[in-house]
Design a protein around this motif. Sequence first.
Motif: not given
Length: 494
Positions: A475-476, A478-479, A481-482
């Motif tokens: 889910k995370l 490449g994200n 900021d998350a």
Amino acid sequence: MNDEITMNPNKLVQYLNKPAKDFTKKDIIKFIEDNGIEMLNFRYVGGDGRLKALNFVINNKKHLDHILSTGERVDGSSLFSYISATSSDLYVVPRFKTAFVNPFMETPTVDILCSYYTSDGKPLESSPENIIKKAHKTLKEKTGLTFEALGELEYYLFSEVDSIYPIIEQKGYHESHPFSKWGAIRREAMQIISEIGGCIKYGHAEVGNIIYDDIEMVQHEIEFLPTSVEDAADQLVLAKWVVREVAYMHDLEVSFSPKIIPGHAGSGMHIHCRLVKDDQNMMVDDNGLSDNAKKIIAGLLECAPSLTAFANTVPTSFLRLVPHQEAPTSICWGDRNRSVLVRVPLGWLGVDNMVKDANPQEPQDDTYHMNPQTIEFRSPDGSANVHQLLAGLTVAALHGLEDDSALKKAEELYVAKEASDIKDLKQLPASCWEAADMLLKDRAIYENNNVFPPAMIDKLAADLKAHNDKNLSEKLFGNVDAIRELVDKFIHCG
């Protein structure tokens, strides 16, 4: 003079002229009376694995004697999430051998670690110090062997970037000042840990150098000497407290978090262990690694998925446990191989002439030194509840020693190359959620011999699942900021 006293930096040991294991209530009172000690702190580990404190002003000698003789009441439901508020009163009772002079308080103060007892005076079944005591007692009774352990405590210190001698990212291993930063903080912490009873092997700068937003993050490690598994747990908890206090005194932030910045080395808390009997290391024999050592390895590997529930307790733990880094993911073992879960480090086998070769002038020395061979369990990190982890490792070691097929299992799981490149190896859990499932699956192993209470296993699993991190890595991906938000949330775990 007793070797346990000579050069021992603990002020009580030096003043009383006896090893800490022999301290009595009378000794503690004498030291306090003779040295102008004005306060007493009871210290104990809570359900979150952190050191707690209860402060006493010493009103008079009679008052001091009463405190040391009876202990004190505490609210167990505020210390342990699995204790009901309707029956929460517990006693904390001092263990005299753990006494030390508090190095941080302005008022002269002695601190003592405590054990928990129930309202009817019985050891609390689920308390950190009692779980590890039960696990070790069972192993000793069933095998006649003592289980020893040591921890490698890794952490990062944060400060502004030094423009004169900038750090080089990912190149910090054993670097010295001025190219590595804050070695003085590490040495100060090491000295204090030693003074309060910790047995340190060495300290050094670690690989992790990170520069991010004008902040440099420098990784350090403090490694301990092997001692009984109970004492190994206590000294790791005390060491984390000391490192945080020393850093805070110098206006520095410190983190034991398993991941600071994605793509950079995280902080682990590797645990070494060995079996000892009659001052002999039972991990080696004339042929090298002993059968007992291989059985322990098999036990650790079989229990590895569920041990993750004690060793890796926050979602960011699983940002560290990824393939092709020094943090392991594959369930296997090997010699001097840092990609495996259980590593057999160099053990000084057959190399007893090195000092003589380096120092030809040195006379022959026939002094007996126990072989230092250990095995290293490499998945734990700073989020671990130390007492639960070391109790779990002790249970897993006994599980291997009692398994008739352990040697065959160990043989099948030995690897000599990069573990991530071997496709058919089982993998560690990839989230707190999966670790909880594995703990519930293996719960009978930990509940055997009444080491871990069933209600505690249920609560640990529920707490892990409460992170709701199943498939979090996907889910995370490449994200940035998350991921940053998640890392910040658990930056001061453990």
